[in-house]
Write an enzyme that holds these catalytic residues in place. Structure first.
Site, mmCIF file in Angstrom:
data_model
loop_
_atom_site.group_PDB
_atom_site.id
_atom_site.type_symbol
_atom_site.label_atom_id
_atom_site.label_comp_id
_atom_site.label_asym_id
_atom_site.label_seq_id
_atom_site.Cartn_x
_atom_site.Cartn_y
_atom_site.Cartn_z
ATOM 1 N NE ARG A 1 71.732 138.204 27.255
ATOM 2 C CZ ARG A 1 72.021 138.723 26.812
ATOM 3 N NH1 ARG A 1 73.623 138.284 26.875
ATOM 4 N NH2 ARG A 1 72.032 139.934 26.947
ATOM 5 C CB CYS A 2 69.725 133.285 34.152
ATOM 6 S SG CYS A 2 71.463 133.343 34.431
#
Length: 629
Positions: free
Chosen positions: A432-433
């Site tokens: 996930r970013c």
């Protein structure tokens, strides 16, 4: 197909120059896989190396007069990395200008003739320069050309995006290393899907445009009703949807259920956006906000519901319609969620779906019926979108990942910091970013934090994503696992210490990679500078707070930064000097509130942030009114 593999300018001087995208580590790792695949398949290999005499007399004119010549024979800079070195019997082409065909002795032409090649597979540096010139010369000679899209790099990535578009429409096809290896083993090239993607994009944008007038005419109160009903449906079906997410992309079901709930929350926030009205500006003038029109949503696989509907919800609430191109791994989830939205009352055509890979995404962005683009994806996807939208002069909103750091300083609760940072780093295998990629720790606290971080990592449940107790699942694909494995191996070879608190991988099927701490890597190393997008936490030590801030800011991305510590000057300086779009105190970089703006600085974002006031800014535009009744 009778192919020859050509490696262009994969030499230390080019690979170690600043600004290369993708990072040299990624280019070399993929080129290494491609080279091994060619050798295993018996495909001839040619190495084209820029070669300059020590005198510099044969250097390219624009190099002459520079402080330092590059690729001088006999120097380390002239040589390729050891893993890409020519093997016995492989052709070496020494070139001084851009194209590998430009040598006076024509070694490359002779090698192609000797192998009776009809196809050239190309990897190397730079896509916008020497690779481009070589591809055009190969095309002129009647060769079919395939470029390994994940094994070419450039220090001018926007120019590279232009080059790719130019070549792909004329002289070459682009494919990943895995596909090219399959081709070398005897597979036939796929049909050219670009025309069908363009047709699909045109059909989708036309459907969205046709639906737009009636959708806008409903008024704000009517438009939000199906969004609210859809939010209720999502929450009611959170368990089966979470299972679908786990089966599609490997996200643990507990985190999948949290994503479904967040999606519902984002839709409700979109429904609560204020309806734009007319505001008086001056004597005889006013202004209003109007919908942009047809918005393209280009979305990733890792948050297959929250990211798309975090874009589509506000776009629809503000009177737009949309074309949605989900990542292939999330296509079935896109179809299911869109069906649920339609069952909740969303009209047909208000959101039109286009399936396909990155070529479909480009077709959607390039379609004349699309008025704005919102994208979440990689840095390279951002460059491609930036080039397309700049050429078309349409708005772009892009979230492009993060290499997020948490500074752990005096006054921090070390056990709590270690627990939150490792959970933020490793949940959903770091895919996930906002994941905590780096922990920057005061020297006096370093050993104690590392011990606690190893213990906290070991306590995280690593296993089957369908198990409700699982916190860390597999990576999304075998290619992703190989990429993370290569990044850690390179860091270890460069002197970093590797700590893996877990034992053997789970027995469940999946691309497993253990949660890994990388300790004391050089700040300039790829493992520090590049987002791994996997279960890797880099732990760095800082001797002063100036050094901690410099390490935190010293990467090209700037999505989230966190500070763990007590009140005082370091905490205040973090707030003033951390260069990221999202700042946090005493919590992990992971996760974000549905109401707050979500957007990165530097290489992490373009255009207005998502959510909060950014939604109105991006999904509507100002219009001045004079003499309006």
């Amino acid at each position: 197909m009778r192919p020859v593999l050509l490696l262009v300018d994969l030499q230390h001087d080019f690979l170690e120059a600043p600004g290369l995208e993708p990072a040299a580590r990624i280019v070399v790792a993929n080129a290494r896989r491609l080279l091994a695949g060619a050798r295993a398949a018996g495909v001839p290999v040619v190495h084209a190396l820029t070669s300059v005499e020590p005198s510099g007399e044969d250097a390219m004119p624009h190099w002459k007069g520079q402080p330092r010549l590059r690729c001088v024979r006999g120097t380390r800079g002239h040589a390729p990395p050891e893993e890409l070195a020519p093997a016995a019997g492989e052709t070496i082409v020494a070139k001084t200008f851009f194209s590998a065909f430009s040598t006076s002795s024509s070694e490359l032409a002779r090698a192609l003739e000797a192998s009776r090649a009809d196809t050239l597979l190309v990897a190397g540096i730079h896509l916008h320069g020497c690779v481009r010139a070589t591809v055009l010369d190969a095309y002129q000679r009647g060769l079919a050309v395939w470029v390994a899209e994940d094994a070419v790099g450039s220090d001018d990535p926007l120019h590279a995006a232009v080059t790719r578009r130019y070549l792909e429409g004329r002289a070459a096809r682009f494919a990943g290393v895995s596909e090219l290896i399959a081709r070398m083993r005897g597979g036939e090239p796929d049909a050219d899907d670009v025309p069908s993607f363009r047709a699909a994009a045109a059909g989708a944008s036309e459907a969205a445009r046709r639906a737009g007038a009636a959708w806008r005419a409903l008024g704000a109160a009517e438009r939000v009703r199906p969004l609210l009903r859809f939010a209720d449906r999502l929450e009611a079906e959170s368990a089966p949807l979470a299972r679908r997410i786990a089966e599609a992309v490997g996200k643990p079901v507990a985190q999948g259920e949290a994503e479904v709930r967040r999606t519902a929350e984002l839709l409700r926030r979109a429904a609560a956006l204020p309806a734009p009205g007319v505001e008086r500006a001056g004597t005889g003038s006013a202004f209003r906000r109007v919908p942009v029109g047809v918005v393209a949503a280009i979305t990733p696989w890792n948050n297959p519901l929250a990211i798309p509907w975090g874009k589509l919800g506000p776009a629809l609430a503000l009177g737009n319609t949309a074309v949605w191109k989900p990542a292939p791994a999330a296509a079935s989830l896109a179809e299911r969620s869109l069906a649920m939205a339609r069952e909740a009352g969303l009209p047909d055509g208000a959101v039109a779906l286009v399936d396909g890979d990155h070529r479909a995404a480009r077709a959607v962005m390039e379609d004349a019926g699309v008025d704005a683009v919102s994208l979440s994806g990689s840095s390279s996807a951002g460059w491609a979108a930036q080039e397309i939208c700049a050429r078309r002069r349409i708005p772009l909103q892009a979230e492009l990942g993060g290499n997020n750091a948490a500074i752990v300083w005096d006054g921090a609760d070390l056990s709590r910091a270690a627990d939150l940072v490792t959970r933020g780093a490793f949940a959903f295998a770091g895919q996930r970013c906002t994941a905590n990629r780096r922990a920057i720790v005061a020297g006096a606290l370093f050993d104690a934090f590392l011990e606690r971080a190893a213990g906290a990592t070991a306590a995280l449940r690593w296993g089957d994503p369908l198990d409700p107790e699982t916190e860390i699942g597999p990576l999304v694909s075998e290619d992703a696992r190989l990429r993370v494995e290569a990044a850690v191996a390179d860091a270890e070879a460069a002197g970093a210490r590797i700590v893996r608190p877990h034992g053997p991988p789970p027995s469940a099927p999946g691309a497993w990679y253990p949660p890994t701490l990388v300790v004391d890597a050089s700040p300039a190393s790829a493992i520090v500078q590049e987002e791994t997008f996997g279960p890797v936490l880099v732990v760095q030590r800082a001797g002063s707070f100036d050094e901690a801030l410099a390490l935190g800011n010293g990467v090209r991305q700037g999505l989230v930064a966190a500070f763990f510590g007590g009140p005082g000057i370091p905490s205040a300086r973090f707030g003033d000097e951390a260069r990221a779009g999202i700042l946090k105190w005493n919590v992990s970089t992971a996760d974000a509130d549905a109401d707050a703006p979500f957007g990165g600085w530097k290489g992490s974002g373009l255009g207005p942030p998502e959510h909060g006031p950014g939604d109105i800014e991006f999904y509507s535009r100002l219009q001045a009114l004079y003499g309006a009744p």
